[in-house]
Design a protein around this motif. Structure first.
Motif, PDB file in Angstrom:
ATOM      1  N   SER A  27       6.201  81.401  29.575  1.00 43.98           N
ATOM      2  CA  SER A  27       6.531  81.553  28.157  1.00 43.98           C
ATOM      3  C   SER A  27       7.130  80.253  27.648  1.00 43.98           C
ATOM      4  N   TRP A  28       7.420  80.237  26.367  1.00 42.13           N
ATOM      5  CA  TRP A  28       8.090  79.089  25.773  1.00 42.13           C
ATOM      6  C   TRP A  28       9.220  79.595  24.893  1.00 42.13           C
ATOM      7  N   SER A  29      10.178  78.726  24.666  1.00 41.02           N
ATOM      8  CA  SER A  29      11.273  79.066  23.760  1.00 41.02           C
ATOM      9  C   SER A  29      11.691  77.822  23.003  1.00 41.02           C
ATOM     10  N   ILE A  30      12.398  78.046  21.923  1.00 41.44           N
ATOM     11  CA  ILE A  30      12.911  76.951  21.118  1.00 41.44           C
ATOM     12  C   ILE A  30      14.405  77.172  20.950  1.00 41.44           C
ATOM     13  N   LYS A  31      15.185  76.097  21.087  1.00 41.16           N
ATOM     14  CA  LYS A  31      16.630  76.194  20.989  1.00 41.16           C
ATOM     15  C   LYS A  31      17.128  75.110  20.051  1.00 41.16           C
ATOM     16  N   ILE A  32      17.798  75.545  18.990  1.00 37.76           N
ATOM     17  CA  ILE A  32      18.366  74.625  18.007  1.00 37.76           C
ATOM     18  C   ILE A  32      19.838  74.991  17.855  1.00 37.76           C
ATOM     19  N   GLY A  33      20.698  74.132  18.354  1.00 39.62           N
ATOM     20  CA  GLY A  33      22.131  74.424  18.321  1.00 39.62           C
ATOM     21  C   GLY A  33      22.440  75.628  19.189  1.00 39.62           C
ATOM     22  N   ARG A  34      23.112  76.616  18.606  1.00 41.37           N
ATOM     23  CA  ARG A  34      23.467  77.834  19.349  1.00 41.37           C
ATOM     24  C   ARG A  34      22.397  78.913  19.233  1.00 41.37           C
ATOM     25  N   TRP A  35      21.370  78.708  18.396  1.00 41.42           N
ATOM     26  CA  TRP A  35      20.319  79.696  18.159  1.00 41.42           C
ATOM     27  C   TRP A  35      19.115  79.398  19.040  1.00 41.42           C
ATOM     28  N   SER A  36      18.466  80.462  19.576  1.00 46.28           N
ATOM     29  CA  SER A  36      17.242  80.285  20.345  1.00 46.28           C
ATOM     30  C   SER A  36      16.317  81.475  20.125  1.00 46.28           C
ATOM     31  N   TRP A  37      15.013  81.254  20.384  1.00 44.47           N
ATOM     32  CA  TRP A  37      13.990  82.300  20.277  1.00 44.47           C
ATOM     33  C   TRP A  37      13.045  82.141  21.444  1.00 44.47           C
ATOM     34  N   ASN A  38      12.662  83.259  22.091  1.00 43.48           N
ATOM     35  CA  ASN A  38      11.783  83.246  23.245  1.00 43.48           C
ATOM     36  C   ASN A  38      10.467  83.936  22.905  1.00 43.48           C
ATOM     37  N   SER A  39       9.338  83.311  23.279  1.00 43.20           N
ATOM     38  CA  SER A  39       8.023  83.849  22.928  1.00 43.20           C
ATOM     39  C   SER A  39       7.687  85.126  23.683  1.00 43.20           C
ATOM     40  N   ARG A  40       8.138  85.266  24.913  1.00 42.43           N
ATOM     41  CA  ARG A  40       7.810  86.460  25.693  1.00 42.43           C
ATOM     42  C   ARG A  40       8.625  87.668  25.226  1.00 42.43           C
ATOM     43  N   ALA A  41       9.931  87.504  25.103  1.00 45.79           N
ATOM     44  CA  ALA A  41      10.802  88.607  24.685  1.00 45.79           C
ATOM     45  C   ALA A  41      10.748  88.821  23.171  1.00 45.79           C
ATOM     46  N   ARG A  42      10.278  87.808  22.435  1.00 49.22           N
ATOM     47  CA  ARG A  42      10.283  87.832  20.970  1.00 49.22           C
ATOM     48  C   ARG A  42      11.654  88.242  20.457  1.00 49.22           C
ATOM     49  N   ALA A  43      12.669  87.582  21.024  1.00 48.21           N
ATOM     50  CA  ALA A  43      14.043  87.921  20.699  1.00 48.21           C
ATOM     51  C   ALA A  43      14.801  86.687  20.221  1.00 48.21           C
ATOM     52  N   HIS A  44      15.624  86.885  19.201  1.00 51.17           N
ATOM     53  CA  HIS A  44      16.541  85.851  18.736  1.00 51.17           C
ATOM     54  C   HIS A  44      17.820  85.981  19.537  1.00 51.17           C
ATOM     55  N   ARG A  45      18.459  84.852  19.821  1.00 52.56           N
ATOM     56  CA  ARG A  45      19.716  84.878  20.557  1.00 52.56           C
ATOM     57  C   ARG A  45      20.636  83.814  19.982  1.00 52.56           C
ATOM     58  N   VAL A  46      21.915  84.132  19.870  1.00 60.13           N
ATOM     59  CA  VAL A  46      22.918  83.185  19.383  1.00 60.13           C
ATOM     60  C   VAL A  46      24.033  83.135  20.416  1.00 60.13           C
ATOM     61  N   ASP A  47      24.341  81.924  20.906  1.00 59.40           N
ATOM     62  CA  ASP A  47      25.441  81.753  21.846  1.00 59.40           C
ATOM     63  C   ASP A  47      26.754  81.824  21.092  1.00 59.40           C
ATOM     64  N   LEU A  48      27.662  82.662  21.575  1.00 65.26           N
ATOM     65  CA  LEU A  48      28.985  82.808  20.985  1.00 65.26           C
ATOM     66  C   LEU A  48      30.003  82.100  21.873  1.00 65.26           C
ATOM     67  N   PRO A  49      31.205  81.863  21.376  1.00 64.47           N
ATOM     68  CA  PRO A  49      32.217  81.196  22.203  1.00 64.47           C
ATOM     69  C   PRO A  49      32.474  81.954  23.506  1.00 64.47           C
ATOM     70  N   GLY A  50      32.731  81.207  24.563  1.00 66.14           N
ATOM     71  CA  GLY A  50      32.988  81.810  25.864  1.00 66.14           C
ATOM     72  C   GLY A  50      31.701  82.291  26.502  1.00 66.14           C
TER      73      GLY A  50
END
Length: 61
Positions: A27-50
């Motif tokens: 699969s592939w994913s894109i990560k910009i800052g704390r935000w990322s998206w994965n092509s396989r899971a089709r899920a958005h993710r945001v890294d939070l503190p800690g």
């Protein structure tokens, strides 16, 4: 009890990340800052503190 080993590898090209397994391209994913998206899971993710992160499964189309 036997433990199976899995091969995983990531190649990074700026914000684009390609994921590989023993079977080849996965699969592939894109990560910009704390935000990322994965092509396989089709899920958005945001890294939070800690150790926390927020994930939205199955983006709406």
């Amino acid at each position: 009890m036997a433990v199976g080993l899995m091969f995983r590898k990531r190649k990074r090209f700026g914000p684009l990340i390609l994921h590989f397994t023993e079977n080849g391209f996965s699969s592939w994913s894109i990560k910009i800052g704390r935000w990322s998206w994965n092509s396989r899971a089709r899920a958005h993710r945001v890294d939070l503190p800690g150790p926390l992160s927020w994930k939205q499964n199955k983006s709406r189309s």
